[in-house]
Design an enzyme around this catalytic site. Structure first.
Site: not given
Ligand code: AMP
Length: 279
Positions: A30, A36, A60, A146, A149, A184
């Site tokens: 979220g 995202h 995590q 993404g 990560d 992020s």
């Molecule tokens: P998170 O909500 O931060 O756990 O991210 C969810 C998904 O979005 C993960 O696969 C991340 O790698 C991807 N993601 C987060 N930030 C970015 C970004 N700036 N560009 C591309 N994908 C992203």
């Protein structure tokens, strides 16, 4: 778009979709941003149905990390996902994903102990466990993650291969702010001066990319160049900068074209940010 909280209801819906290879999942925690949404858009272009999961995964986060203050706003996220064309938002409660009597977890092996894993023990076990559960509940044929990560994606891709999970794994390039900072959810924690300083990560990585394009193949050289650039920013505290294979996460001495990851993590005040380049 439907918002689903129950695992049983989610699986029932997934099973009514006759061919699962046409169903994609985008797992998230979220606090959605354009990064995202880029994943959702990639998933939509390749799949008939897109499920976006939103779950702030307690497994995590380590002790003292930001689990409690991690931004949560399901209403805003759902609106963004509705506009992005998602079919289902799967937003399970903790009693579905991490019930009190849960005992079994998915071990990522040594790949989970390097880079971020060295500083966040158990982090990738938490990721692998919850992503496995999401795959079993939502039955996708495809999943989108993404490259932001990168270690997470590399480990999950190996998990799918090693455990024969029937999911095609897709990595999506990092979405950046106009000044280069990787988007992020944690950028929101940065004070204005830290936000300005945080661009040093992408600047340092891009400098190394230029050196590589100019023929510099030694990862030791590139890593030192990145370390020096980041050290010149007083608000940045580098945690690690390392060059590793994109398949095995083993260290590499010289760039293997198309298969070398250089990853960094650094603190700006209390906020820990990560970034990387793939060469
Ligand atoms: P998170 O909500 O931060 O756990 O991210 C969810 C998904 O979005 C993960 O696969 C991340 O790698 C991807 N993601 C987060 N930030 C970015 C970004 N700036 N560009 C591309 N994908 C992203």
């Amino acid at each position: 778009m439907k918002i689903v909280k129950s695992a049983t209801e989610m699986t029932r819906l997934a099973e009514t979709w006759s061919y699962h290879s046409g169903c994609a999942i985008v797992p998230t925690m979220g606090a959605l941003h354009e990064g995202h949404l880029a994943l959702v858009s990639r998933a939509k272009s390749a799949a008939d149905r897109v499920i976006v999961s939103i779950f702030v995964n307690p497994l995590q986060f380590g002790p003292g990390e930001d689990f409690d203050r991690y931004p949560r706003n399901l209403e805003r996220d759902s609106e963004l996902l509705q506009s992005a064309g998602a079919d289902i938002v799967f937003s399970p409660n903790a009693d579905v994903m991490t019930p009190a009597d849960m005992r079994v977890t998915v071990d990522p092996g040594p790949m989970g102990d390097v880079l971020c894993g060295q500083y966040r023990p158990g982090h990738f076990r938490g990721v692998c466990t919850i992503v496995s559960k999401l795959f079993h509940i939502t039955r996708p044929g495809q999943a989108y993650f993404g490259w932001k990560d990168a270690q997470q994606f590399i480990i999950l891709r190996k998990m799918v291969q090693d455990l024969n999970l029937p999911v095609a794994m897709h990595g999506v390039d990092t979405k950046r702010e106009s000044d280069g900072l990787a988007m992020s959810s944690r950028n929101a924690y940065l004070k204005p001066e830290e936000r300005r300083a945080a661009t040093v990560l992408s600047e340092a990585l891009e400098k190394a990319r230029v050196s590589y394009s100019n023929g510099q193949n030694s990862t030791a050289y590139l890593v030192v160049q990145i370390q020096e650039t980041i050290a010149a920013e007083p608000l940045a505290r580098l945690q690690y900068c390392e060059a590793r294979s994109m398949d095995t996460l083993e260290p590499v001495d010289s760039v293997l074209p198309g298969n070398t990851l250089i990853a960094v993590a650094a603190h700006f005040g209390e906020t820990r940010l990560i970034d990387n380049i793939r060469l």
